[in-house]
Design a protein around this motif. Sequence first.
Motif, PDB file in Angstrom:
ATOM      1  N   GLN A   8       0.800  -1.208   0.000  1.00 26.23           N
ATOM      2  CA  GLN A   8       0.000   0.000   0.000  1.00 26.23           C
ATOM      3  C   GLN A   8       0.842   1.273   0.000  1.00 26.23           C
ATOM      4  OE1 GLN A   8      -3.019  -0.747  -0.444  1.00 26.23           O
ATOM      5  NE2 GLN A   8      -2.662  -2.904  -0.088  1.00 26.23           N
ATOM      6  N   VAL A  67     -12.643   3.018   4.594  1.00 21.14           N
ATOM      7  CA  VAL A  67     -11.717   3.195   5.708  1.00 21.14           C
ATOM      8  C   VAL A  67     -12.005   2.183   6.817  1.00 21.14           C
ATOM      9  CG1 VAL A  67     -10.850   4.814   7.426  1.00 21.14           C
ATOM     10  CG2 VAL A  67     -11.452   5.637   5.171  1.00 21.14           C
ATOM     11  N   ILE A  70     -10.857  -1.333   5.785  1.00 23.87           N
ATOM     12  CA  ILE A  70      -9.410  -1.513   5.790  1.00 23.87           C
ATOM     13  C   ILE A  70      -8.933  -1.995   7.161  1.00 23.87           C
ATOM     14  CG2 ILE A  70      -7.227  -0.202   5.784  1.00 23.87           C
ATOM     15  CD1 ILE A  70      -8.265   1.254   3.323  1.00 23.87           C
ATOM     16  N   MET A 199      -4.507   8.340   4.219  1.00 25.88           N
ATOM     17  CA  MET A 199      -4.118   6.937   4.051  1.00 25.88           C
ATOM     18  C   MET A 199      -2.656   6.764   3.687  1.00 25.88           C
ATOM     19  SD  MET A 199      -7.468   5.512   2.014  1.00 25.88           S
ATOM     20  CE  MET A 199      -6.674   3.974   1.583  1.00 25.88           C
ATOM     21  N   TYR A 200      -2.134   7.647   2.850  1.00 28.02           N
ATOM     22  CA  TYR A 200      -0.813   7.408   2.275  1.00 28.02           C
ATOM     23  C   TYR A 200       0.266   8.384   2.719  1.00 28.02           C
ATOM     24  CZ  TYR A 200      -3.709   4.608  -0.838  1.00 28.02           C
ATOM     25  OH  TYR A 200      -4.603   3.701  -1.336  1.00 28.02           O
ATOM     26  N   GLY A 205      -2.598   6.618   8.651  1.00 31.05           N
ATOM     27  CA  GLY A 205      -2.970   5.731   7.556  1.00 31.05           C
ATOM     28  C   GLY A 205      -2.197   4.426   7.575  1.00 31.05           C
ATOM     29  N   TYR A 209      -3.651   0.185   8.122  1.00 28.44           N
ATOM     30  CA  TYR A 209      -3.324  -1.056   7.415  1.00 28.44           C
ATOM     31  C   TYR A 209      -2.725  -2.088   8.365  1.00 28.44           C
ATOM     32  CZ  TYR A 209      -4.257   1.091   2.884  1.00 28.44           C
ATOM     33  OH  TYR A 209      -4.874   1.672   1.801  1.00 28.44           O
ATOM     34  N   THR A 232     -11.398   6.032  13.178  1.00 29.50           N
ATOM     35  CA  THR A 232     -11.768   5.533  11.852  1.00 29.50           C
ATOM     36  C   THR A 232     -13.267   5.631  11.630  1.00 29.50           C
ATOM     37  OG1 THR A 232      -9.901   3.997  11.842  1.00 29.50           O
ATOM     38  CG2 THR A 232     -11.705   3.532  10.323  1.00 29.50           C
TER      39      THR A 232
END
Length: 346
Positions: A8, A67, A70, A199-200, A205, A209, A232
């Motif tokens: 990811q 979200v 995940i 997320m990234y 983020g 994960y 979240t």
Amino acid sequence: MFETTQTQRPGMRFLRDQHVVRLGAILVLLLIFFAIVKPKNFFGAATWQSMAIQFPEFGLMALGVMVTMIIGGIDLSVVGIANMTAIGSALLMLQIAPTGSDPGSGQLALIAAILFSLVVGAAAGILNGILVAKVRIPAILVTLGTFELFTGIAVIVSGGKPTSGLPPEYAQVMASRIAGIPMPVIIFILATVVIGLIMYKTAFGTKLYMLGSNETAAQFSGLKTTSLIIRTYMISGIYASLAGLVMLANYNSAKADYGSTYTLLAVLIVVLGGVNPYGGSGRLSGVVLAVIVLQLLSSLLNTFPNISNFYRPLIWGGVLLLVIVVNQWDRRGNLTRLLRWKGRTS
């Protein structure tokens, strides 16, 4: 075992994701099919304008569901939150700027409604998160129960009737265009950028994960899993409230049963976009592509008068089951083995 969080990382090219490539191919085929079968509708500006107004409603909900999925959860209460906040915002605007009020009151009502909607949506998401993280109730049961709770609140507050007569300032802002782009699309784009940055580009983020991949390992790694889960679901609640504001503008009214099929559609989009229902993997680009594909398919179905809207839940449910079966079959390596076998025999 689930995919690791390494897949990811933003440095990885999204084209390596098989779900993104698959959805891209489906989108191209749908566009070609649409252009050939219904050229009048395909090349008509009204078709694309209608699509641009419609998809942000369920697209925003899908981002919130993404979200939560995940981290290995799910949020089935998004439609309930959207309608509850939309009705609350509409009633608040009517209190501040009743019919015949001056523009200044309408603008104040607009700002108050947006703030109210976001705060209530966040509070609803926090409630979901607390029940999941602290009370340890499965997310599917929590959000199914709160969906009924929020819908019930919306029915009681509105008396089960549509709430309409909104200040014209609200419709003017939500129906406006910037560089020719409708406001609902701009809201969706901004919301997508924000969730992508979260997320990234943030540690939060990455932790999502990690939590979705293995909650026990995340706890031993020192992650504050309770706080992560609550935040979240708060994000999901905020995105559902944004969807409620868009629905309020599109219908120029609010009612407790608007968007009744959007829960199924949001889940379908997230799964179709390649997010693992068990958590730990999934790409934002895949979900956005899935939103576009589903909206295009929906618009294509609208061009066939013989296909009733009552068939939509049947179609979406069947597609969802098919995608889940294919993903499970693919995850076990069956597709890879099949391709290798074909390569050897050719």
